[in-house]
Design a protein around this motif. Structure first.
Motif, PDB file in Angstrom:
ATOM      1  N   ARG A   1       0.814  -1.211   0.000  1.00 33.44           N
ATOM      2  CA  ARG A   1       0.000   0.000   0.000  1.00 33.44           C
ATOM      3  C   ARG A   1       0.850   1.264   0.000  1.00 33.44           C
ATOM      4  O   ARG A   1       0.536   2.239  -0.699  1.00 33.44           O
ATOM      5  CB  ARG A   1      -0.929  -0.029   1.223  1.00 33.44           C
ATOM      6  CG  ARG A   1      -1.870   1.155   1.302  1.00 33.44           C
ATOM      7  CD  ARG A   1      -2.977   0.936   2.323  1.00 33.44           C
ATOM      8  NE  ARG A   1      -3.891   2.082   2.330  1.00 33.44           N
ATOM      9  CZ  ARG A   1      -3.763   3.128   3.130  1.00 33.44           C
ATOM     10  NH1 ARG A   1      -2.751   3.197   3.983  1.00 33.44           N
ATOM     11  NH2 ARG A   1      -4.624   4.128   3.060  1.00 33.44           N
ATOM     12  N   THR A   2       1.941   1.252   0.783  1.00 36.40           N
ATOM     13  CA  THR A   2       2.779   2.456   0.851  1.00 36.40           C
ATOM     14  C   THR A   2       3.333   2.797  -0.523  1.00 36.40           C
ATOM     15  O   THR A   2       3.359   3.961  -0.926  1.00 36.40           O
ATOM     16  CB  THR A   2       3.971   2.206   1.805  1.00 36.40           C
ATOM     17  OG1 THR A   2       3.550   1.345   2.839  1.00 36.40           O
ATOM     18  CG2 THR A   2       4.522   3.479   2.342  1.00 36.40           C
ATOM     19  N   LYS A   3       3.783   1.774  -1.232  1.00 35.69           N
ATOM     20  CA  LYS A   3       4.334   1.981  -2.575  1.00 35.69           C
ATOM     21  C   LYS A   3       3.236   2.482  -3.526  1.00 35.69           C
ATOM     22  O   LYS A   3       3.457   3.397  -4.329  1.00 35.69           O
ATOM     23  CB  LYS A   3       4.926   0.653  -3.088  1.00 35.69           C
ATOM     24  CG  LYS A   3       5.439   0.690  -4.508  1.00 35.69           C
ATOM     25  CD  LYS A   3       6.689   1.521  -4.639  1.00 35.69           C
ATOM     26  CE  LYS A   3       7.251   1.482  -6.050  1.00 35.69           C
ATOM     27  NZ  LYS A   3       8.222   2.543  -6.274  1.00 35.69           N
ATOM     28  N   ARG A   4       2.048   1.881  -3.400  1.00 33.31           N
ATOM     29  CA  ARG A   4       0.936   2.306  -4.269  1.00 33.31           C
ATOM     30  C   ARG A   4       0.610   3.776  -4.033  1.00 33.31           C
ATOM     31  O   ARG A   4       0.356   4.533  -4.973  1.00 33.31           O
ATOM     32  CB  ARG A   4      -0.319   1.449  -4.003  1.00 33.31           C
ATOM     33  CG  ARG A   4      -0.170  -0.005  -4.370  1.00 33.31           C
ATOM     34  CD  ARG A   4      -1.528  -0.689  -4.570  1.00 33.31           C
ATOM     35  NE  ARG A   4      -2.470  -0.526  -3.485  1.00 33.31           N
ATOM     36  CZ  ARG A   4      -2.639  -1.378  -2.473  1.00 33.31           C
ATOM     37  NH1 ARG A   4      -1.906  -2.469  -2.422  1.00 33.31           N
ATOM     38  NH2 ARG A   4      -3.533  -1.145  -1.545  1.00 33.31           N
ATOM     39  N   ARG A   5       0.637   4.189  -2.766  1.00 30.43           N
ATOM     40  CA  ARG A   5       0.309   5.587  -2.454  1.00 30.43           C
ATOM     41  C   ARG A   5       1.405   6.533  -2.953  1.00 30.43           C
ATOM     42  O   ARG A   5       1.113   7.640  -3.419  1.00 30.43           O
ATOM     43  CB  ARG A   5       0.068   5.754  -0.956  1.00 30.43           C
ATOM     44  CG  ARG A   5      -1.155   4.972  -0.493  1.00 30.43           C
ATOM     45  CD  ARG A   5      -1.568   5.339   0.915  1.00 30.43           C
ATOM     46  NE  ARG A   5      -2.493   6.466   0.911  1.00 30.43           N
ATOM     47  CZ  ARG A   5      -2.270   7.619   1.522  1.00 30.43           C
ATOM     48  NH1 ARG A   5      -1.138   7.817   2.159  1.00 30.43           N
ATOM     49  NH2 ARG A   5      -3.161   8.577   1.467  1.00 30.43           N
ATOM     50  N   THR A   6       2.656   6.100  -2.864  1.00 29.88           N
ATOM     51  CA  THR A   6       3.754   6.933  -3.386  1.00 29.88           C
ATOM     52  C   THR A   6       3.601   7.105  -4.897  1.00 29.88           C
ATOM     53  O   THR A   6       3.724   8.218  -5.428  1.00 29.88           O
ATOM     54  CB  THR A   6       5.118   6.270  -3.086  1.00 29.88           C
ATOM     55  OG1 THR A   6       5.184   6.024  -1.684  1.00 29.88           O
ATOM     56  CG2 THR A   6       6.263   7.136  -3.526  1.00 29.88           C
ATOM     57  N   MET A   7       3.325   5.989  -5.578  1.00 30.49           N
ATOM     58  CA  MET A   7       3.165   6.068  -7.036  1.00 30.49           C
ATOM     59  C   MET A   7       1.947   6.918  -7.401  1.00 30.49           C
ATOM     60  O   MET A   7       1.951   7.642  -8.399  1.00 30.49           O
ATOM     61  CB  MET A   7       3.040   4.658  -7.633  1.00 30.49           C
ATOM     62  CG  MET A   7       4.354   3.884  -7.579  1.00 30.49           C
ATOM     63  SD  MET A   7       4.175   2.158  -8.057  1.00 30.49           S
ATOM     64  CE  MET A   7       3.824   2.308  -9.808  1.00 30.49           C
ATOM     65  N   ALA A   8       0.892   6.837  -6.573  1.00 31.76           N
ATOM     66  CA  ALA A   8      -0.308   7.646  -6.821  1.00 31.76           C
ATOM     67  C   ALA A   8       0.029   9.136  -6.714  1.00 31.76           C
ATOM     68  O   ALA A   8      -0.415   9.949  -7.536  1.00 31.76           O
ATOM     69  CB  ALA A   8      -1.410   7.271  -5.833  1.00 31.76           C
ATOM     70  N   ALA A   9       0.818   9.481  -5.715  1.00 34.67           N
ATOM     71  CA  ALA A   9       1.208  10.889  -5.554  1.00 34.67           C
ATOM     72  C   ALA A   9       2.002  11.352  -6.772  1.00 34.67           C
ATOM     73  O   ALA A   9       1.820  12.470  -7.271  1.00 34.67           O
ATOM     74  CB  ALA A   9       2.020  11.055  -4.272  1.00 34.67           C
ATOM     75  N   GLU A  10       2.877  10.478  -7.283  1.00 38.08           N
ATOM     76  CA  GLU A  10       3.667  10.839  -8.468  1.00 38.08           C
ATOM     77  C   GLU A  10       2.761  11.014  -9.687  1.00 38.08           C
ATOM     78  O   GLU A  10       2.939  11.946 -10.485  1.00 38.08           O
ATOM     79  CB  GLU A  10       4.721   9.755  -8.741  1.00 38.08           C
ATOM     80  CG  GLU A  10       5.852   9.760  -7.718  1.00 38.08           C
ATOM     81  CD  GLU A  10       6.687   8.483  -7.725  1.00 38.08           C
ATOM     82  OE1 GLU A  10       7.591   8.387  -6.878  1.00 38.08           O
ATOM     83  OE2 GLU A  10       6.434   7.594  -8.558  1.00 38.08           O
ATOM     84  N   ALA A  11       1.780  10.108  -9.822  1.00 38.38           N
ATOM     85  CA  ALA A  11       0.859  10.208 -10.966  1.00 38.38           C
ATOM     86  C   ALA A  11       0.026  11.490 -10.875  1.00 38.38           C
ATOM     87  O   ALA A  11      -0.239  12.149 -11.886  1.00 38.38           O
ATOM     88  CB  ALA A  11      -0.043   8.979 -11.028  1.00 38.38           C
ATOM     89  N   LEU A  12      -0.386  11.845  -9.662  1.00 41.16           N
ATOM     90  CA  LEU A  12      -1.163  13.089  -9.501  1.00 41.16           C
ATOM     91  C   LEU A  12      -0.297  14.305  -9.825  1.00 41.16           C
ATOM     92  O   LEU A  12      -0.787  15.285 -10.393  1.00 41.16           O
ATOM     93  CB  LEU A  12      -1.744  13.167  -8.087  1.00 41.16           C
ATOM     94  CG  LEU A  12      -2.990  12.285  -7.886  1.00 41.16           C
ATOM     95  CD1 LEU A  12      -3.303  12.093  -6.410  1.00 41.16           C
ATOM     96  CD2 LEU A  12      -4.201  12.888  -8.612  1.00 41.16           C
TER      97      LEU A  12
END
Ligand code: ADP
Length: 251
Positions: A129-140
């Protein structure tokens, strides 16, 4: 890379088109032929519109290219995988890995932050989940919403919601982004910003197909596949696509 029994071999070989439809038909009960022999090839790096009037078969084609539906006859290959050879679970895996969807009505999860909405696009990736959230922040950040990570859908404008939806669709770096009337619910300026974003993502390497009835939108894209009565009636390429005005900030 690791594979599971449900997984589909991942890399789309450069030799394979991202989408390859051969003589695809789709008939519905009651005798409606929604697609009547469609050939369509989309190669990596393309940005195209599939454009036609209401009832021409666009949604049916979207469902088939998106592997949400199977043809009545003909062959469908996505990233080199013949979907006829895949069971439903394998097809779901192929869809999760290879295709990102964007819809007119955004389809964000209400009450959930932009960051978690985008992280949802990686739910089937197996990443923590932590990695998914980091990648989500980058995508945003990529879609210009680095300052809106904690905003929930009702705290965002329509254009911002669509950018969140686009971030969710591309966060897993799919081989194909399928956008169904992505500007249909937006005002002109917000819609323009979304078209510019699609151009930017394409310039960064994304392969994007936009399904639309809007000829003005289609005219802004470098390739236009025109569909009428379930048939491709024209496939046009622009030498130099209609230039989109530059960024509309904050929409
Ligand atoms: P578009 O997205 O371009 O409006 P569609 O793909 O939705 O076109 O529809 C193409 C044709 O297929 C239309 O004539 C429509 O009425 C028919 N059609 C679409 N879905 C179904 C269905 N589930 N059952 C029967 N006919 C359908």
């Amino acid at each position: 890379m690791t594979t599971t029994p449900d997984s589909v071999p991942a890399p789309p070989s450069a030799a394979h088109p991202v989408v390859d439809l051969r003589d695809v038909t789709r008939s519905y009960p009651g005798g409606v032929t929604a697609l009547a022999g469609v050939d369509l090839t989309v190669r990596a790096g393309e940005l195209l519109a599939i454009v036609g009037p209401s009832g021409s078969g666009k949604s049916t084609l979207l469902h088939i290219v998106g592997t949400l539906d199977r043809p009545t006859s003909g062959t469908v290959a996505i990233a080199g995988h013949d979907i006829a050879s895949l069971g439903d679970r394998q097809l779901s895996a192929l869809r999760a890995r290879h295709i990102g969807f964007v819809f007119q009505a955004f389809h964000l999860v209400p009450g959930v932050s932009a960051q978690d909405n985008v992280a949802e696009g990686l739910l089937y990736s197996g990443l923590p989940r932590t990695k998914r959230r980091t990648m989500a922040a980058e995508a945003l950040a990529r879609v210009g919403l680095a300052d809106r990570l904690g905003h929930r859908p009702h705290e965002l404008s329509g254009g911002q919601k669509q950018r969140v939806a686009i971030a969710r669709a591309v966060v897993g770096e799919p081989d194909l982004l399928l956008a169904d009337e992505p500007t249909g619910a937006l005002d002109t300026a917000s819609g323009q910003a979304v078209v510019e974003l699609l151009h930017d993502l394409n310039a960064d390497g994304a392969t994007i197909a936009v399904i639309t009835h809007d000829h003005d939108l289609a005219a802004r894209l470098p390739r236009r596949v025109r569909i009428t009565d379930g048939r491709v009636i024209a496939d046009e390429h622009s030498a130099s696509p209609a230039a989109a005005p530059r960024k509309v900030a904050g929409r």
